[in-house]
Scaffold this motif. Structure first.
Motif, short mmCIF file in Angstrom:
data_model
loop_
_atom_site.label_atom_id
_atom_site.label_comp_id
_atom_site.label_asym_id
_atom_site.label_seq_id
_atom_site.Cartn_x
_atom_site.Cartn_y
_atom_site.Cartn_z
N ARG A 39 40.35 -43.02 48.30
CA ARG A 39 41.61 -43.67 48.68
C ARG A 39 42.47 -44.05 47.48
N CYS A 40 42.09 -43.65 46.29
CA CYS A 40 42.83 -44.01 45.07
C CYS A 40 43.62 -42.86 44.46
N PHE A 41 43.23 -41.64 44.75
CA PHE A 41 43.84 -40.49 44.08
C PHE A 41 45.35 -40.39 44.33
N ILE A 42 45.75 -40.38 45.59
CA ILE A 42 47.18 -40.22 45.91
C ILE A 42 48.00 -41.38 45.35
N PRO A 43 47.61 -42.66 45.55
CA PRO A 43 48.39 -43.74 44.95
C PRO A 43 48.46 -43.64 43.42
N HIS A 44 47.36 -43.20 42.79
CA HIS A 44 47.35 -43.03 41.33
C HIS A 44 48.38 -41.98 40.91
N MET A 45 48.38 -40.85 41.59
CA MET A 45 49.31 -39.78 41.25
C MET A 45 50.76 -40.16 41.57
N ALA A 49 53.77 -40.23 38.92
CA ALA A 49 55.02 -39.49 39.17
C ALA A 49 56.24 -40.39 39.03
N SER A 50 56.08 -41.69 39.23
CA SER A 50 57.22 -42.61 39.13
C SER A 50 57.50 -43.04 37.69
N THR A 51 56.69 -42.57 36.74
CA THR A 51 56.92 -42.89 35.33
C THR A 51 57.63 -41.73 34.66
N SER A 52 57.91 -41.88 33.39
CA SER A 52 58.52 -40.79 32.62
C SER A 52 57.47 -39.89 31.98
N MET A 55 53.57 -34.82 34.38
CA MET A 55 52.51 -34.64 35.35
C MET A 55 51.51 -33.62 34.82
N PRO A 56 50.25 -33.75 35.20
CA PRO A 56 49.23 -32.83 34.69
C PRO A 56 49.39 -31.42 35.25
N GLN A 57 49.03 -30.45 34.45
CA GLN A 57 49.00 -29.06 34.90
C GLN A 57 47.75 -28.80 35.72
N THR A 58 46.66 -29.50 35.38
CA THR A 58 45.38 -29.32 36.04
C THR A 58 44.77 -30.68 36.32
N VAL A 59 44.19 -30.84 37.49
CA VAL A 59 43.48 -32.07 37.84
C VAL A 59 42.01 -31.73 37.98
N GLY A 76 51.13 -31.63 49.78
CA GLY A 76 52.35 -32.12 50.40
C GLY A 76 53.19 -32.93 49.44
N MET A 77 52.55 -33.76 48.65
CA MET A 77 53.27 -34.58 47.68
C MET A 77 53.96 -33.68 46.66
N ARG A 78 53.27 -32.66 46.20
CA ARG A 78 53.85 -31.74 45.22
C ARG A 78 55.05 -31.00 45.83
N LYS A 79 54.89 -30.53 47.05
CA LYS A 79 55.96 -29.75 47.69
C LYS A 79 57.17 -30.62 48.03
N ASN A 80 56.92 -31.78 48.65
CA ASN A 80 58.02 -32.63 49.11
C ASN A 80 58.82 -33.26 47.98
N ARG A 81 58.20 -33.47 46.86
CA ARG A 81 58.90 -34.12 45.75
C ARG A 81 59.34 -33.14 44.68
N ASN A 82 59.12 -31.86 44.93
CA ASN A 82 59.48 -30.83 43.99
C ASN A 82 58.97 -31.15 42.58
#
Length: 85
Positions: A39-45, A49-52, A55-59, A76-82
């Motif tokens: 339950r931490c991965f998505i909030p962490h990412m 994403a909200s910082t400057s 983003m990682p190329q590989t997780v 979905g997060m990657r696609k929706n936020r481009n």
């Protein structure tokens, strides 16, 4: 000092720290009030994403993150936020 036990007698952490690294340097971290990685991965990412910071190329993660829900949310997060990562 009183220890907190789960109903089955196990000790569980009350907080979870997620860390992003590159070449053994810590680049980003978040602290969550969730005892499991799942339950931490998505909030962490999302916080990353909200910082400057880039983003990682590989997780790379252990099996604590291996769930179908996380995979759908991640893509979905990657696609929706481009996001370009």
């Amino acid at each position: 000092m009183k220890e907190d036990h789960m109903k089955n007698g196990q000790l569980k952490p009350g907080y979870n720290v997620q860390i992003g690294t590159e070449n053994q340097f810590i680049l980003f971290y978040t602290i969550h009030q969730r005892p499991t990685d799942t339950r931490c991965f998505i909030p962490h990412m999302e916080k990353l994403a909200s910082t400057s910071l880039p983003m990682p190329q590989t997780v790379i993660a252990d099996t604590g993150y291996d769930s179908e829900k996380i995979m759908y949310m991640w893509w979905g997060m990657r696609k929706n936020r481009n996001l370009n990562f």
